[in-house]
Design a protein around this motif. Structure first.
Motif, mmCIF file in Angstrom:
data_model
loop_
_atom_site.group_PDB
_atom_site.id
_atom_site.type_symbol
_atom_site.label_atom_id
_atom_site.label_comp_id
_atom_site.label_asym_id
_atom_site.label_seq_id
_atom_site.Cartn_x
_atom_site.Cartn_y
_atom_site.Cartn_z
ATOM 1 N N ILE A 128 -90.442 -26.539 -32.363
ATOM 2 C CA ILE A 128 -90.130 -25.633 -31.255
ATOM 3 C C ILE A 128 -91.392 -24.908 -30.811
ATOM 4 C CG2 ILE A 128 -88.901 -23.520 -30.627
ATOM 5 C CD1 ILE A 128 -86.569 -24.484 -32.377
ATOM 6 N N GLY A 148 -93.543 -26.856 -28.663
ATOM 7 C CA GLY A 148 -92.949 -27.238 -27.389
ATOM 8 C C GLY A 148 -92.414 -28.657 -27.359
ATOM 9 N N THR A 180 -87.788 -31.837 -25.545
ATOM 10 C CA THR A 180 -88.274 -31.217 -24.307
ATOM 11 C C THR A 180 -88.966 -32.237 -23.415
ATOM 12 O OG1 THR A 180 -90.404 -30.621 -25.312
ATOM 13 C CG2 THR A 180 -88.631 -28.977 -25.435
ATOM 14 N N TRP A 187 -86.243 -28.034 -28.323
ATOM 15 C CA TRP A 187 -85.676 -26.723 -28.028
ATOM 16 C C TRP A 187 -84.232 -26.710 -28.506
ATOM 17 C CZ3 TRP A 187 -82.147 -25.288 -23.817
ATOM 18 C CH2 TRP A 187 -81.609 -26.392 -23.150
ATOM 19 N N SER A 188 -83.639 -25.535 -28.502
ATOM 20 C CA SER A 188 -82.275 -25.397 -29.011
ATOM 21 C C SER A 188 -81.342 -25.034 -27.862
ATOM 22 C CB SER A 188 -82.217 -24.318 -30.095
ATOM 23 O OG SER A 188 -80.899 -24.168 -30.569
ATOM 24 N N THR A 210 -80.418 -29.374 -31.345
ATOM 25 C CA THR A 210 -81.836 -29.621 -31.110
ATOM 26 C C THR A 210 -81.973 -30.725 -30.066
ATOM 27 O OG1 THR A 210 -82.339 -29.071 -33.413
ATOM 28 C CG2 THR A 210 -84.058 -30.185 -32.153
ATOM 29 N N GLN A 248 -86.673 -22.877 -23.816
ATOM 30 C CA GLN A 248 -86.577 -21.820 -24.819
ATOM 31 C C GLN A 248 -87.082 -20.470 -24.318
ATOM 32 O OE1 GLN A 248 -88.271 -24.772 -25.299
ATOM 33 N NE2 GLN A 248 -90.019 -24.497 -26.661
ATOM 34 N N GLN A 261 -93.908 -20.056 -22.292
ATOM 35 C CA GLN A 261 -93.336 -20.072 -23.646
ATOM 36 C C GLN A 261 -94.403 -19.892 -24.719
ATOM 37 O OE1 GLN A 261 -93.397 -22.878 -21.734
ATOM 38 N NE2 GLN A 261 -94.653 -24.311 -22.900
#
Length: 396
Positions: free
Chosen positions: A361, A364, A377, A367-368, A374, A211, A178
């Motif tokens: 986001i 890290g 993580t 995340w969505s 929301t 994500q 990511q």
């Protein structure tokens, strides 16, 4: 119990004594790699999941499995502040030097090494962090246009030719994918797409936060047809019990059933937490069988250890406003939460919190799962925040 004999292994990517519940995915990866080695189509794999589910451990084990079958592997951890060419180039050079030793692939490996030389020499102007030894002079026109998208296609193609001549496969194992920048991720996807179209034995097995699925689709719309995205989740109750019980049994120690149930309940089955609890339970217990009383005492020590390391290292990267945002989320519960609910908790407009959410986001931390949602993580981070910030405005 003797701490020297403690079998549990909490750590970043540290192989646990019992890799429970992951054999199906290992077999899926084995089949994919063998098909690609034989010139048969198979998708690249990107494993997705929250922190602490064992993605890195699984990625490393699959890489070891592949290396044991004479597949050429590159192990890459995508850092937040380094370019993809900088991480790829030295790993590809190392693989090509191995292919150079085989008579069947020597000439093609030499050409690919000239491609690495051209790739590095032209892109170093744009990506100043590329540093790699050069074994052959560049071949004019081979991976030296200075455009990452074009050059990476050329480079993976000549590497694929060399691997095919060696009757093998090159697999790029990329962790924390990511963090690869969007334009670099797009270039990698295009290059893998081209090698797949030509049935060249080059593939990617990656791991990242949830994500990643959205980011690959945003980078290239056809990514969903190029990759499989298996979701790595917490272990089932049976697998979590085995991950704790079997290492102890191999040391001649039994754990009572109610003690195992307590460990699974307190850790929610997350592999990293299981290892942390296992370590502290072992060090706390005085004799076998280990009872639930030892587990409850050890649980407090495990939480304290996580607060000081696993959780704190992430908390310390946050700005005060980011901490307040996450603290509001924590007050709502484990989540995921609607953006509007978080905004109401903070007494702010949803639109004003967009930059903070985007930063989180990018780091890290969240995340969505869906539009306007929301989620954390990091499992159990909500509980840590309530401990670390007793009041919503306390960012100490």
């Amino acid at each position: 119990m003797d701490p020297i004999q403690n079998p549990y292994a909490p750590g970043a990517g540290t192989q646990p004594p019992e890799l429970a519940g992951r054999s199906e995915l290992r077999e899926t990866a084995r089949i994919a790699l063998e098909r690609i080695r034989r010139g048969r189509p198979s998708k690249s794999i990107i494993m997705v999941g929250l922190r602490g589910v064992g993605k890195t451990v699984l990625l490393n084990r699959i890489q070891q499995d592949a290396a044991n079958r004479d597949i050429y592997t590159a192990e890459i951890e995508a850092p937040e502040h380094r370019s993809l060419p900088a991480t790829l180039a030295p790993n590809l050079r190392r693989i090509l030097l191995q292919l150079l030793r085989r008579e069947s692939s020597r000439q093609l490996a030499q050409r690919a090494l000239r491609g690495v030389a051209g790739f590095v020499s032209t892109l170093k102007v744009k990506y100043h962090d590329i540093e790699v030894g050069l074994d052959f002079p560049p071949e004019p026109g081979l991976a030296d246009n200075g455009d990452l998208e074009t050059d990476l296609q050329d480079l993976l193609a000549v590497i694929g030719d060399a691997a095919k001549a060696a009757e093998s496969c090159v697999a790029l194992f990329v962790d924390e994918i990511q963090y690869v920048r969007e334009e670099e991720l797009a270039a990698l996807i295009i290059a893998l797409h081209r090698t797949a179209q030509r049935q060249l034995p080059v593939t990617l097995i990656g791991a990242g936060l949830p994500q990643v699925r959205g980011r690959t689709g945003k980078a290239k719309s056809y990514a969903e047809r190029l990759f499989d995205f298996p979701e790595i989740v917490a272990l089932s109750t049976a697998d979590a019990r085995r991950a704790i019980a079997k290492p102890a049994q191999e040391e001649g120690v039994e754990i009572a059933d109610d003690a195992l149930d307590a460990i699974v309940s307190q850790t929610k089955g997350y592999p990293y937490f299981l290892q942390e609890w296992g370590k502290h339970v072992w060090d706390t217990a005085e004799s076998s069988p280990i009872n639930v009383c030892a587990v409850n005492i050890a649980g407090e020590k495990a939480i304290e250890s996580l607060d000081q390391s696993f959780f704190r290292v992430r908390f310390d990267r946050l700005t005060p406003s980011e901490r307040r945002y996450l603290r509001a989320m924590a007050e709502l519960g484990p989540g995921p939460h609607r953006s509007g609910a978080i905004a109401r908790k903070l007494g702010r407009a949803v639109s004003s919190l967009g930059p903070i959410r985007n930063n989180l986001i990018g780091k890290g931390m969240v995340w969505s799962p869906g539009h306007g949602d929301t989620g954390f993580t990091v499992p159990m981070f909500d509980e840590f925040l309530l401990r670390a910030m007793p009041a919503c405005g306390d960012d100490s």
